[in-house]
Enzyme design. Structure first.
Site, mmCIF file in Angstrom:
data_model
loop_
_atom_site.group_PDB
_atom_site.id
_atom_site.type_symbol
_atom_site.label_atom_id
_atom_site.label_comp_id
_atom_site.label_asym_id
_atom_site.label_seq_id
_atom_site.Cartn_x
_atom_site.Cartn_y
_atom_site.Cartn_z
ATOM 1 C CE LYS A 22 0.628 3.338 -5.495
ATOM 2 N NZ LYS A 22 0.646 2.909 -4.095
ATOM 3 C CG ASN A 23 -3.141 2.395 -3.993
ATOM 4 O OD1 ASN A 23 -1.996 1.930 -4.101
ATOM 5 N ND2 ASN A 23 -3.370 3.584 -3.484
ATOM 6 C CB CYS A 116 6.142 5.431 5.309
ATOM 7 S SG CYS A 116 4.505 6.135 5.118
ATOM 8 N NE ARG A 121 0.292 4.444 5.869
ATOM 9 C CZ ARG A 121 0.659 4.369 4.581
ATOM 10 N NH1 ARG A 121 1.746 4.986 4.196
ATOM 11 N NH2 ARG A 121 -0.014 3.637 3.723
ATOM 12 C CG ASP A 304 -3.604 8.357 -1.833
ATOM 13 O OD1 ASP A 304 -3.889 7.207 -2.214
ATOM 14 O OD2 ASP A 304 -3.086 8.598 -0.734
ATOM 15 N NE ARG A 396 6.842 2.949 -3.305
ATOM 16 C CZ ARG A 396 6.531 2.854 -2.014
ATOM 17 N NH1 ARG A 396 7.165 3.570 -1.124
ATOM 18 N NH2 ARG A 396 5.582 2.043 -1.608
HETATM 19 C C1 EPZ Z 1 -4.156 2.803 1.458
HETATM 20 O O1 EPZ Z 1 -3.171 2.755 2.464
HETATM 21 C C2 EPZ Z 1 -3.438 3.277 0.198
HETATM 22 N N1 EPZ Z 1 -2.396 2.314 -0.181
HETATM 23 C C3 EPZ Z 1 -2.807 4.647 0.446
HETATM 24 O O2 EPZ Z 1 -2.223 5.076 -0.784
HETATM 25 C C4 EPZ Z 1 -3.912 5.620 0.844
HETATM 26 O O3 EPZ Z 1 -3.322 6.872 1.149
HETATM 27 C C5 EPZ Z 1 -4.656 5.079 2.078
HETATM 28 O O4 EPZ Z 1 -5.167 3.760 1.800
HETATM 29 C C6 EPZ Z 1 -5.835 5.965 2.470
HETATM 30 O O5 EPZ Z 1 -6.720 6.079 1.402
HETATM 31 C C7 EPZ Z 1 -2.776 1.172 -0.812
HETATM 32 O O6 EPZ Z 1 -3.949 0.931 -1.060
HETATM 33 C C8 EPZ Z 1 -1.686 0.227 -1.188
HETATM 34 P P1 EPZ Z 1 -5.451 2.895 5.670
HETATM 35 P P2 EPZ Z 1 -3.503 2.008 3.862
HETATM 36 O O7 EPZ Z 1 -5.191 1.616 6.365
HETATM 37 O O8 EPZ Z 1 -4.434 0.901 3.645
HETATM 38 C C9 EPZ Z 1 -5.158 4.060 10.225
HETATM 39 C C10 EPZ Z 1 -0.552 5.941 -2.170
HETATM 40 O O9 EPZ Z 1 -0.050 7.065 -2.210
HETATM 41 N N2 EPZ Z 1 -4.958 2.621 10.473
HETATM 42 O O10 EPZ Z 1 -6.725 3.062 4.923
HETATM 43 O O11 EPZ Z 1 -2.197 1.739 4.533
HETATM 44 C C11 EPZ Z 1 -4.007 4.686 9.456
HETATM 45 O O12 EPZ Z 1 -2.971 5.099 10.330
HETATM 46 C C12 EPZ Z 1 -0.806 5.285 -0.835
HETATM 47 O O13 EPZ Z 1 -0.904 5.279 -3.179
HETATM 48 C C13 EPZ Z 1 -4.850 2.172 11.787
HETATM 49 O O14 EPZ Z 1 -4.879 2.958 12.724
HETATM 50 O O15 EPZ Z 1 -4.249 3.155 4.659
HETATM 51 C C14 EPZ Z 1 -4.679 5.866 8.788
HETATM 52 O O16 EPZ Z 1 -4.770 6.927 9.710
HETATM 53 C C15 EPZ Z 1 -0.267 6.121 0.313
HETATM 54 N N3 EPZ Z 1 -4.693 0.832 12.010
HETATM 55 C C16 EPZ Z 1 -6.097 5.347 8.509
HETATM 56 O O17 EPZ Z 1 -6.277 4.208 9.358
HETATM 57 C C17 EPZ Z 1 -4.666 -0.078 10.976
HETATM 58 O O18 EPZ Z 1 -4.565 -1.295 11.252
HETATM 59 C C18 EPZ Z 1 -6.328 4.915 7.071
HETATM 60 O O19 EPZ Z 1 -5.258 4.086 6.694
HETATM 61 C C19 EPZ Z 1 -4.770 0.401 9.668
HETATM 62 C C20 EPZ Z 1 -4.926 1.740 9.422
#
Ligand code: EPZ
Length: 424
Positions: A22-23, A116, A121, A304, A396
């Site tokens: 999915k990702n 969420c 996020r 995840d 989802r």
């Molecule tokens: C991706 O989310 C995945 N979703 C998530 O999978 C996964 O849990 C996550 O990466 C971590 O591996 C998709 O790929 C669609 P991040 P993403 O930006 O990109 C912080 C699932 O269950 N951050 O890597 O949104 C954030 O708060 C989903 O399939 C900032 O601070 O996660 C977190 O602590 C859930 N500022 C960390 O970075 C930003 O601008 C990592 O988040 C962006 C992120």
């Protein structure tokens, strides 16, 4: 709302096939905005988030259709550059159209995704990176507005390695004027899969999958065909199900090299794990042994898979400490597992799990995609019947979950609305 009714205690046995990731599919679909020319994608998972992304892209002017696990996409013109709130709020990954829209059409209006169940996020690194590439970025009435006649290559450093942030900026940089370097880039396999699709379309990208990605902008991208990589989290979920039910489960068409941190931990729990070229098989005929888990960015243990592992550790021998370093709210499954008899104490971003012999079935409520998966696994291993409500979260990200678990011998049924079905 649908729910799953699970009668626990059956050892899962057999072989199932992993679906596409999915990702990886979500950013790859969003990247079809970047150029004209037809793209044919295969191994696209049939999950709600993919349907939502296709709906959004068609709203923007792409013409995308899905037939089974194949998607045909063309994006010759733009009908709108706005990703509306009522769509983005159902899927945060809609933010992935931001970079492609600005790069291809010079403008984007995307609803701020908001938080969420698992955390706040933020998307600050997405926005700061686009600004570094020369876009004018502002937040107005809950929307991100970004404008740029043409993006310019830049050096971008993300304090935190963000998966969709890296993907958004990599896509935007493909059409920028000059070279972009993204430092502290996310190394998840899904980032690498997106990069390999973009390179097939004529993009010039090096270093994807490492923490420094270099993109040399080009004038345009052409069409290409691509097979999406297997879903490592779906695969891991079924492996944990096999271990928890003391069964013998093989997942084929998967990528063992994407799951090394999980297989290491399963072995530490006393689970037998056999790796083939594209298969992973788990066998466990005794109670697993406790082990500590700490989530982190790839290749560390994936956040995840945290909920699923907590479910396993809840019935393991001994005490485990699970540390969640990525999302501040990703322990929602724990209060539901406690309803099933799990002995877990939350201390900040640690969960101290004292394993018990068996969980007992109970009505529980899903709160997010992976928490729901953890509850389903707990129900499969528990004594008695477990009803998991709000399973729209599961739909989802898991394709035909009850069908695949049923094929392994799991006794699991989907109940529509308020209909009640007795399980023997
Ligand atoms: C991706 O989310 C995945 N979703 C998530 O999978 C996964 O849990 C996550 O990466 C971590 O591996 C998709 O790929 C669609 P991040 P993403 O930006 O990109 C912080 C699932 O269950 N951050 O890597 O949104 C954030 O708060 C989903 O399939 C900032 O601070 O996660 C977190 O602590 C859930 N500022 C960390 O970075 C930003 O601008 C990592 O988040 C962006 C992120």
């Amino acid at each position: 709302m649908d729910r799953l009714v699970i009668s626990g205690g059956t050892r899962l046995r057999g072989t199932i096939k992993a679906s596409g990731a999915k990702n990886a599919a979500l950013p790859i679909l969003a990247s079809t905005i970047l150029g004209a020319g037809e793209c044919e994608l295969s191994n696209v998972p049939r999950v709600v988030d993919v349907v939502t992304m296709i709906k959004l892209l068609n709203l923007l002017g792409c013409s995308i259709s899905q037939e089974g696990d194949r998607v045909v996409a063309k994006c010759d013109q733009l009908r709108s550059s706005e990703a509306p709130y009522d769509l983005v709020r159902t899927m945060r990954a809609s933010i992935l159209v931001l970079g492609p829209l600005v790069a291809r059409w010079g403008e984007a209006t995307v609803s701020l995704p908001g938080g969420c169940a698992i955390g706040s996020r933020p998307v600050n690194f997405h926005l700061a990176g686009l600004a570094k590439l020369g876009a004018e970025v502002s937040i107005e009435h809950g929307y991100i507005r970004a404008r740029a006649s043409r993006l310019k290559g830049a050096r971008i450093y993300c304090d935190v390695s963000t998966v969709t942030g890296t993907e958004n900026l990599m896509m935007a940089a493909c059409l920028a004027d000059g070279v972009t370097v993204i430092e502290n880039a996310a190394k998840e396999p899904e980032v690498g899969d997106l990069a390999s699709f973009l390179v097939k379309r004529g993009a010039r990208i090096e270093g994807a999958g490492t923490d420094v990605v270099t993109i040399e902008g080009v004038g345009q991208l052409h069409g290409a065909d691509h097979e999406v990589i297997p879903d490592r989290i779906e695969t891991g979920t079924y492996l944990v199900a096999g271990a928890m039910t003391r069964g013998d489960v093989c997942v084929e068409s998967c990528r063992p090299d994407h799951l090394e941190s999980l297989t290491l931990k399963l072995r530490a729990c006393g689970v037998t794990v056999e790796e083939g070229k594209e298969t992973l098989r788990v066998r466990c005929d005794q109670r697993p042994v406790a082990t500590d888990i700490k989530t982190g960015a790839y290749p560390a243990f994936p956040t995840d898979m945290q909920a699923q592992m907590v479910a396993l550790l809840a019935i393991s021998r001994g005490t485990s400490v699970v540390t969640e370093t990525i999302f501040e709210g990703r322990f929602m499954h724990i209060q539901e597992l406690q309803r099933m008899g799990a002995d877990i104490k939350i201390e900040g971003h640690h969960a101290v799990v004292t394993g018990c012999e068996r969980l007992t079935g109970a009505p529980v409520m899903a709160s997010d995609l992976r928490a729901s998966a953890g509850l389903v696994l707990a129900g499969l291993a528990a004594d008695g019947v477990t009803e998991v409500s709000r399973i729209y979260h599961l739909d989802r990200g898991y394709e035909r979950l009850e069908e695949k678990l049923g094929a392994l011998g799991g006794i699991i049924q989907r109940q529509k609305g308020s209909q009640s079905v007795k399980i023997a």
